[in-house]
Motif scaffolding. Structure first.
Motif, PDB file in Angstrom:
ATOM      1  N   HIS A 152      36.832  35.182  44.662  1.00 39.27           N
ATOM      2  CA  HIS A 152      37.823  35.604  43.997  1.00 39.27           C
ATOM      3  C   HIS A 152      38.087  34.756  43.171  1.00 39.27           C
ATOM      4  CE1 HIS A 152      39.981  38.101  47.024  1.00 39.27           C
ATOM      5  NE2 HIS A 152      40.407  37.567  47.499  1.00 39.27           N
ATOM      6  N   ILE A 153      37.568  32.753  43.132  1.00 38.56           N
ATOM      7  CA  ILE A 153      37.664  32.119  41.921  1.00 38.56           C
ATOM      8  C   ILE A 153      36.296  32.563  41.630  1.00 38.56           C
ATOM      9  CG2 ILE A 153      37.454  29.403  41.269  1.00 38.56           C
ATOM     10  CD1 ILE A 153      39.313  28.957  43.951  1.00 38.56           C
ATOM     11  N   ALA A 154      35.255  32.859  41.811  1.00 32.08           N
ATOM     12  CA  ALA A 154      34.104  32.903  41.178  1.00 32.08           C
ATOM     13  C   ALA A 154      34.710  34.151  40.660  1.00 32.08           C
ATOM     14  CB  ALA A 154      32.620  33.442  42.266  1.00 32.08           C
ATOM     15  N   GLY A 155      35.301  35.585  40.942  1.00 31.31           N
ATOM     16  CA  GLY A 155      34.843  36.272  40.324  1.00 31.31           C
ATOM     17  C   GLY A 155      36.100  36.083  38.752  1.00 31.31           C
ATOM     18  N   PHE A 156      37.069  35.317  38.794  1.00 29.56           N
ATOM     19  CA  PHE A 156      37.850  34.977  37.743  1.00 29.56           C
ATOM     20  C   PHE A 156      37.449  34.824  37.186  1.00 29.56           C
ATOM     21  CE2 PHE A 156      40.950  33.320  35.003  1.00 29.56           C
ATOM     22  CZ  PHE A 156      42.066  33.999  34.864  1.00 29.56           C
ATOM     23  N   ALA A 157      36.072  33.779  37.200  1.00 31.26           N
ATOM     24  CA  ALA A 157      35.166  33.522  36.076  1.00 31.26           C
ATOM     25  C   ALA A 157      34.530  33.958  35.264  1.00 31.26           C
ATOM     26  CB  ALA A 157      33.824  32.407  36.731  1.00 31.26           C
ATOM     27  N   LEU A 158      33.415  35.219  36.287  1.00 32.89           N
ATOM     28  CA  LEU A 158      32.851  36.246  35.746  1.00 32.89           C
ATOM     29  C   LEU A 158      33.683  37.524  35.080  1.00 32.89           C
ATOM     30  CD1 LEU A 158      30.354  37.483  35.975  1.00 32.89           C
ATOM     31  CD2 LEU A 158      31.051  38.129  38.052  1.00 32.89           C
ATOM     32  N   GLU A 159      35.151  37.674  35.320  1.00 32.02           N
ATOM     33  CA  GLU A 159      35.722  37.897  34.777  1.00 32.02           C
ATOM     34  C   GLU A 159      36.368  37.357  33.064  1.00 32.02           C
ATOM     35  OE1 GLU A 159      40.572  40.457  34.834  1.00 32.02           O
ATOM     36  OE2 GLU A 159      39.600  38.862  36.480  1.00 32.02           O
ATOM     37  N   ALA A 160      36.841  36.141  33.415  1.00 31.67           N
ATOM     38  CA  ALA A 160      36.595  35.652  32.080  1.00 31.67           C
ATOM     39  C   ALA A 160      35.717  34.873  30.869  1.00 31.67           C
ATOM     40  CB  ALA A 160      36.956  34.216  32.727  1.00 31.67           C
ATOM     41  N   GLY A 161      34.124  35.626  31.382  1.00 27.80           N
ATOM     42  CA  GLY A 161      32.929  35.866  30.564  1.00 27.80           C
ATOM     43  C   GLY A 161      33.411  33.970  30.765  1.00 27.80           C
ATOM     44  N   ARG A 162      32.731  33.426  31.723  1.00 35.29           N
ATOM     45  CA  ARG A 162      32.288  32.075  31.489  1.00 35.29           C
ATOM     46  C   ARG A 162      31.572  31.805  32.589  1.00 35.29           C
ATOM     47  NH1 ARG A 162      35.223  32.545  28.051  1.00 35.29           N
ATOM     48  NH2 ARG A 162      37.373  31.457  27.414  1.00 35.29           N
TER      49      ARG A 162
END
Length: 442
Positions: free
Chosen positions: A276-286
């Motif tokens: 989930h944390i990795a997914g949020f970083a990916l969603e944010a485009g980081r």
């Protein structure tokens, strides 16, 4: 920094429906972290040019004193405490309830904006629906329909009107690195190893603060900023109650960074929370680098099992480099920086239009977009639309018929052709007939 807006209310008043409407997704990001119920969802939203973070809380039963309802109420209060504004949702069909009055009493004590949204008002006269809710003393009630979208945009515009949001994040000439991950995986220890001194006090206790810490430092004469999102505690506070890990603070740190370093605990299985944390970083485009910590504690057989587990559960991070480290002993920490620097350079890369257009032509020659009935989309040229992450804007006709699979194919093609390691890349389609038409990858 993006404002954070919490959605609160009794169970079944339509909070999740409004959340999905605001985030334009049915795939709610669930932060299943210690101290957080599965009913708390986090996501991105945007109204016009103003972005925001939105939190969907569990049903709020303020009179509950034990069990799951108590936990949900406690976590709702934490979400309210973290938010910059609150949307209190009530049910137009059921009308005003005693629980609504109790919640309103709590919200009137806040020092932040609160908007009252009367949901499920479709097909009803707004003035009549709103009348009885004036009693709550929270100002003008907004009659909305989360399921149909009626009144939602006006509500959000009214909330965001009170916030100044920079249209573009601040761009520095050096990397800002967010250290992210679940509590107790060694984030603060890694920060100390990076700095070479005990600048952050690390304790073997999970989730010990809600604040992110920004630290400036230099390495090989290059400046960096490291953002520690770990739970750390001040000296002298060890005997106090543990403060719960804050997902909102982590989300904001990710938004503020160029590169995120996701820390995993090799001595534990890769958890759903890690994804989930990795997914949020990916969603944010980081841009992302993965540090698998506590590697020294495993034998060879266990290490192979961990690598298989990571490949299976975090396969969507195939663009990122993985490092197997011991933050406590300092092993492998230096090697992280080669990947951090590469990821930063990839995230901030400038791609000339002629090269992008040629790369697009090569991708189309290799695999043309599929037909949609009698129509085949035509991709004409591409140019760069932004950095951190790199955004490639593709112009053409009938682009609304391009399937998601081909959109992903183009993203991977650009990453491969330009040898961009450690950053996601987003493709946006812009139709000739409508320059503000469908955009994918946003």
């Amino acid at each position: 920094m993006k404002p954070t807006i919490a959605l609160v209310g009794r169970p079944n008043v339509g909070k999740s429906t409004l959340f999905n409407r605001l985030t334009k997704s049915r795939d709610a990001l669930v932060a299943d972290l210690p101290g957080l119920t599965r009913d708390r969802h986090y996501g991105h939203g945007r109204v016009g040019g103003k972005p925001y973070l939105v939190v969907d809380t569990g049903g709020f039963e303020p009179v509950a004193d034990d069990g799951i309802l108590y936990e949900m109420a406690r976590q709702t209060l934490q979400a309210i405490d973290e938010a910059d504004a609150v949307v209190f949702i009530v049910d137009a069909r059921i009308g005003l309830t005693p629980q609504d009055k109790l919640i309103a009493n709590r919200l009137r004590q806040l020092d932040r904006p609160v908007r009252l949204a009367v949901n499920k008002a479709e097909g009803m006269q707004a003035s009549i629906v709103a009348a009885e809710f004036y009693e709550l003393g929270l100002g003008e009630p907004w009659a909305i329909s989360a399921s149909h979208g009626e009144g939602v945009r006006g509500l959000m515009e009214d909330i965001l009107d009170g916030f100044t949001v920079d249209p573009e994040p601040e761009t520095l000439d050096h990397p800002k690195i967010a250290i992210i991950g679940r509590p107790n995986v060694g984030k603060s220890t890694l920060v100390n190893a990076i700095l070479g001194e005990e600048r952050v006090i690390a304790f073997d206790q999970p989730g010990t603060t809600r604040d992110s810490i920004y630290i400036e430092f230099e390495r090989n004469e290059r400046p960096y900023t490291v953002i520690d999102t770990a739970g750390v505690r001040r000296r002298g506070k060890v005997n106090e109650a543990i403060e719960k890990f804050s997902v909102v603070k982590t989300m904001q740190a990710i938004e503020d960074a160029n590169v995120a370093v996701l820390v995993l605990d090799a001595s534990q299985d890769v958890a759903e929370q890690d994804a989930h944390i990795a997914g949020f970083a990916l969603e944010a485009g980081r841009a992302l680098v993965v540090a698998v910590n506590k590697w020294e504690s495993l034998d060879n057989g266990q290490r192979e099992q961990v690598k298989r587990d990571i490949a299976r559960k975090l396969g969507f991070l195939d663009f990122a480099r993985f490092h197997y480290i011991s933050a406590l002993q300092g092993r492998g920490v230096g090697d992280l920086f080669a990947s951090i620097d590469a990821a930063y350079e990839a995230a901030m890369v400038k791609l000339p239009t002629p090269r992008l257009t040629r790369a697009l032509q090569l991708a189309v020659e290799k695999q043309a977009p599929p037909r949609a009935g009698m129509v085949r989309p035509k991709l004409k040229y591409a140019h760069q639309g932004g950095v951190n992450p790199p955004v490639v804007v593709v112009h053409g006709t009938a682009l609304e018929h391009i399937p998601d699979s081909y959109w992903r194919y183009l993203e991977h093609s650009f990453l491969k052709m330009f040898k961009l390691q450690g950053t996601p890349l987003k493709v946006q389609f812009k139709r000739s007939a409508n320059p503000f038409g469908d955009k994918k990858g946003t």
